[in-house]
Design a protein around this motif. Structure first.
Motif, PDB file in Angstrom:
ATOM      1  N   SER A   1      -5.008  -3.846  -6.140  1.00 42.81           N
ATOM      2  CA  SER A   1      -6.413  -4.237  -6.190  1.00 42.81           C
ATOM      3  C   SER A   1      -6.585  -5.324  -7.256  1.00 42.81           C
TER       4      SER A   1
ATOM      5  N   TYR B   1      -6.616 -11.363  -1.020  1.00 46.60           N
ATOM      6  CA  TYR B   1      -5.885 -10.117  -1.244  1.00 46.60           C
ATOM      7  C   TYR B   1      -4.847 -10.398  -2.326  1.00 46.60           C
TER       8      TYR B   1
ATOM      9  N   TYR C   1       1.073  -4.575  -2.766  1.00 45.83           N
ATOM     10  CA  TYR C   1      -0.390  -4.688  -2.817  1.00 45.83           C
ATOM     11  C   TYR C   1      -0.954  -4.073  -4.092  1.00 45.83           C
TER      12      TYR C   1
ATOM     13  N   ARG D   1      -6.447  -7.806   6.121  1.00 42.95           N
ATOM     14  CA  ARG D   1      -5.335  -6.969   5.691  1.00 42.95           C
ATOM     15  C   ARG D   1      -5.426  -5.621   6.401  1.00 42.95           C
TER      16      ARG D   1
END
Length: 217
Positions: free
Chosen positions: A209, A43, A207, A111
């Protein structure tokens, strides 16, 4: 997965001197490498401006230390990887908690979807370990009760005894940093806080991508 490594990176300034064509190609190749790995879960988070000497974080999970090392080795030998510098690592492993009978929470390490991830290592005082398990459980009751007041915040506890400098790593996922701040303020007022020897540095991460995180490179 059992083994977890939080790996923080900075980007060497030489990367910005490359042509836009080279940068795009290096990022595309790096993205393909990130997406093709199946034995490792990663992640990605941005840490720019939230802690000195770190720009991005990879939260890496695998069933073995070797899988994590092989994965990082492959990434760092790519064209883009040669411009990344590891500035901080935290390593720990999952195991059942002593304070909740039959707990299986350590088995689910995926996550949970929080916009923010806050991580910090911590170590208990020597006095804490002089108490028997019954006494420690009693002391932890208040701590656990406070956590249950914030079901929207999820926690993962990793054990680092003997494998890293700290004893534990705790991480929290949340969509609201104010809620998390309130949780921490209440935890700090609990009696069990007396037996914390250290709990810094604290890393707040946003967070992103894989595609988004490469815009921070």
């Amino acid at each position: 997965m059992r083994c977890h490594s939080y790996v923080f990176f900075t980007i060497r300034p030489e990367f910005s001197a490359l042509s836009s064509i080279e940068q795009k190609k290096y990022k595309k190749d790096f993205l393909l490498e990130l997406e093709k790995e199946k034995k490792v879960i990663t992640y990605s988070y941005a840490t720019l401006g939230l802690k000195a000497n770190t720009t991005i974080l990879f939260w890496i999970q695998a069933d073995s230390v070797e899988a994590i090392q092989n994965y990082l080795n492959a990434l760092l030998h790519m064209d883009l990887g040669k411009y990344l510098t590891i500035t901080q690592t935290l390593f720990g492993m999952t195991r059942p908690t002593q304070y909740s009978r039959g707990s299986t929470g350590h088995l689910d390490t995926t996550r949970k979807g929080g916009a923010y991830l806050t991580i910090y290592p911590f170590t208990k005082t020597y006095e804490w370990y002089t108490f028997d398990l019954k006494k420690r459980k009693e002391l932890m009751e208040g701590h656990i009760a406070i956590g249950r007041k914030f079901p929207q915040i999820t926690q993962l506890l990793l054990y680092s005894y003997g494998v890293d400098d700290q004893e534990f790593i705790v991480s929290y996922e949340t969509d609201d940093l104010s809620d998390f701040q309130t949780l921490v303020m209440e935890l700090r007022s609990d009696k069990v806080r007396e037996y914390t020897k250290s709990d810094t540095p604290i890393f707040t991460c946003v967070y992103k991508s894989f595609e988004e995180i490469l815009e921070f490179v």
